[in-house]
Write a protein that holds these residues in place. Structure first.
Motif, PDB file in Angstrom:
ATOM      1  N   GLU A 194     -15.961  -1.872  14.224  1.00 55.07           N
ATOM      2  CA  GLU A 194     -17.140  -1.180  15.996  1.00 55.07           C
ATOM      3  C   GLU A 194     -18.163  -0.059  15.304  1.00 55.07           C
ATOM      4  N   PRO A 195     -19.150   0.217  16.205  1.00 56.44           N
ATOM      5  CA  PRO A 195     -20.437   1.050  15.948  1.00 56.44           C
ATOM      6  C   PRO A 195     -19.937   2.279  15.140  1.00 56.44           C
ATOM      7  N   VAL A 199     -16.803   0.242   6.552  1.00 53.82           N
ATOM      8  CA  VAL A 199     -16.175  -0.895   6.343  1.00 53.82           C
ATOM      9  C   VAL A 199     -14.351  -0.689   6.163  1.00 53.82           C
ATOM     10  N   GLU A 200     -14.181   0.808   5.163  1.00 56.70           N
ATOM     11  CA  GLU A 200     -12.915   1.166   4.950  1.00 56.70           C
ATOM     12  C   GLU A 200     -11.837   1.267   5.651  1.00 56.70           C
ATOM     13  N   ALA A 201     -12.507   1.716   6.569  1.00 54.61           N
ATOM     14  CA  ALA A 201     -11.848   2.647   7.693  1.00 54.61           C
ATOM     15  C   ALA A 201     -11.320   1.199   9.024  1.00 54.61           C
ATOM     16  N   ALA A 202     -12.735   0.696   8.926  1.00 57.63           N
ATOM     17  CA  ALA A 202     -12.274  -1.239   9.757  1.00 57.63           C
ATOM     18  C   ALA A 202     -11.576  -1.923   9.392  1.00 57.63           C
ATOM     19  N   ARG A 205      -8.481   0.480  10.376  1.00 58.27           N
ATOM     20  CA  ARG A 205      -7.704   0.155  11.766  1.00 58.27           C
ATOM     21  C   ARG A 205      -7.346  -1.483  12.080  1.00 58.27           C
ATOM     22  N   GLU A 206      -8.151  -2.268  12.035  1.00 55.35           N
ATOM     23  CA  GLU A 206      -7.929  -3.804  11.708  1.00 55.35           C
ATOM     24  C   GLU A 206      -6.018  -3.769  11.336  1.00 55.35           C
ATOM     25  N   VAL A 207      -6.076  -3.559  10.761  1.00 55.66           N
ATOM     26  CA  VAL A 207      -4.459  -4.082   9.946  1.00 55.66           C
ATOM     27  C   VAL A 207      -3.204  -2.682  10.281  1.00 55.66           C
ATOM     28  N   TRP A 208      -3.781  -2.000  11.112  1.00 55.35           N
ATOM     29  CA  TRP A 208      -2.903  -1.563  11.591  1.00 55.35           C
ATOM     30  C   TRP A 208      -2.851  -1.618  13.223  1.00 55.35           C
ATOM     31  N   GLU A 209      -3.669  -2.045  13.900  1.00 56.23           N
ATOM     32  CA  GLU A 209      -3.984  -2.927  15.062  1.00 56.23           C
ATOM     33  C   GLU A 209      -3.092  -3.622  15.167  1.00 56.23           C
ATOM     34  N   GLU A 210      -3.008  -4.586  14.565  1.00 60.34           N
ATOM     35  CA  GLU A 210      -2.459  -6.005  14.185  1.00 60.34           C
ATOM     36  C   GLU A 210      -1.933  -6.521  13.848  1.00 60.34           C
ATOM     37  N   VAL A 215      -2.679   1.029   4.900  1.00 58.77           N
ATOM     38  CA  VAL A 215      -3.215   0.567   3.800  1.00 58.77           C
ATOM     39  C   VAL A 215      -4.411   2.326   3.577  1.00 58.77           C
ATOM     40  N   GLY A 216      -3.977   1.878   2.242  1.00 62.26           N
ATOM     41  CA  GLY A 216      -4.495   3.177   1.644  1.00 62.26           C
ATOM     42  C   GLY A 216      -6.638   3.068   0.968  1.00 62.26           C
ATOM     43  N   ARG A 217      -5.994   2.102   0.153  1.00 66.43           N
ATOM     44  CA  ARG A 217      -6.921   1.821  -1.137  1.00 66.43           C
ATOM     45  C   ARG A 217      -7.925   0.610  -0.730  1.00 66.43           C
TER      46      ARG A 217
END
Length: 296
Positions: A194-195, A199-202, A205-210, A215-217
């Motif tokens: 997302e804008p 990369v780390e935040a994406a 976020r994606e693993v949590w949402e799906e 996810v940590g490191r």
């Protein structure tokens, strides 16, 4: 990863000769050479020749091609190569190949040329009008830009970044499947960035949402151009902090943890329930590297 550039569509070392895109005279001179060639695509499918087991990207003489429909891909040695969207093959032998189906059997150079041509030609098809004023835009001579004749805005091909994650917890890897996939096929989780997002935040976020997994490191592994239609897959590794799975049905049909030993059986075709990701996709590449302990 020492093997990162072995992923399909990457690592061929194509000379894209970006400087020639801004030099119409030099580009015209290169096109006039007897060795100038073009690769043909029909609705995104490249023209290939050779055997089914070892297909080759067909290259045709450029003589007679309309200049406006050509995209300059780069140089192979001293000769230029272009891509052109056509309705049918004009001469010589060949057949239209689904790029997903042949990508892993093409040479690295052929795969890069096909992926680049498909992505840029597809962009021209879907971006024919100026987004600033709505006037039909015109392709620039090298095919890597569209110019608006009304307001002067210049438009360039876009690439959409996508994170794809090898998420592990101990000896297990997290995989999921989307609705409509072939029966039994599972792959790594992935999603568009997302804008304003790193990369780390994406990845987190994606693993949590799906899948509802924290996810940590996070670390970067490899990338893959993915011309379906125009993405860049950013392969990452993530360490899960939790194991409980809560699937978002809008994103996934199922998700599960797979032990390393079972995943080996999946890639050997011995698992009765799980199929590996498509050969040539970065998900399959990353999983194979994980199984071979070559991620670091």
């Amino acid at each position: 990863m020492e093997t990162a550039e072995l992923v399909t569509f990457g690592g061929s070392g194509l000379d894209r000769a970006e400087d020639l895109r801004r030099d119409p005279e030099a580009l015209a001179a290169l096109r006039a050479r007897p060795g100038a060639r073009r690769v043909l695509l029909r609705a995104g499918e490249p023209l290939v020749e050779g055997s089914e087991a070892a297909p080759r990207l067909a290259r045709r003489p450029i003589e007679g091609a309309a200049s406006e429909g050509l995209v300059f891909l780069g140089r192979e040695g001293d000769e230029g190569v272009w891509a052109e969207a056509v309705e049918s093959a004009e001469e010589g032998e060949g057949r239209w190949g689904d790029l997903r189906g042949v990508m892993a059997r093409l040479s690295p150079r052929d795969a890069e040329l096909a992926a680049t041509g498909k992505a840029v030609l597809g962009w021209h098809t879907s971006h024919g009008f100026c987004s600033a004023c709505g006037t039909r835009s015109r392709p620039a001579p090298a095919g890597w830009r569209r110019d608006c004749p009304s307001c002067g805005t210049q438009h360039f091909p876009r690439t959409d970044p996508v994170v794809i994650m090898l998420v592990t917890h101990g000896n297990d890897v997290l995989v999921g499947r989307s609705p409509g996939w072939p029966e039994g096929m599972f792959s790594l989780l992935a999603g568009f960035m997302e804008p304003g997002e790193t990369v780390e935040a994406a990845v987190r976020r994606e693993v949590w949402e799906e899948a509802g997994v924290r996810v940590g490191r996070v670390g970067y592994l490899a990338s893959q151009p993915w011309p379906f239609p125009a993405s860049l897959m950013l392969g990452c590794r993530g360490e899960a902090l939790t194991r409980e799975i809560a699937v978002d049905p809008q994103e996934l049909e199922a998700a599960l943890w797979v032990p390393r030993e079972r995943m080996m059986g999946v890639f050997e075709g011995r698992d009765p329930e799980i199929r590996a990701p498509r050969h040539g996709a970065i998900a399959a590449f990353l999983l194979r590297e994980w199984l071979a302990d070559r991620l670091d």
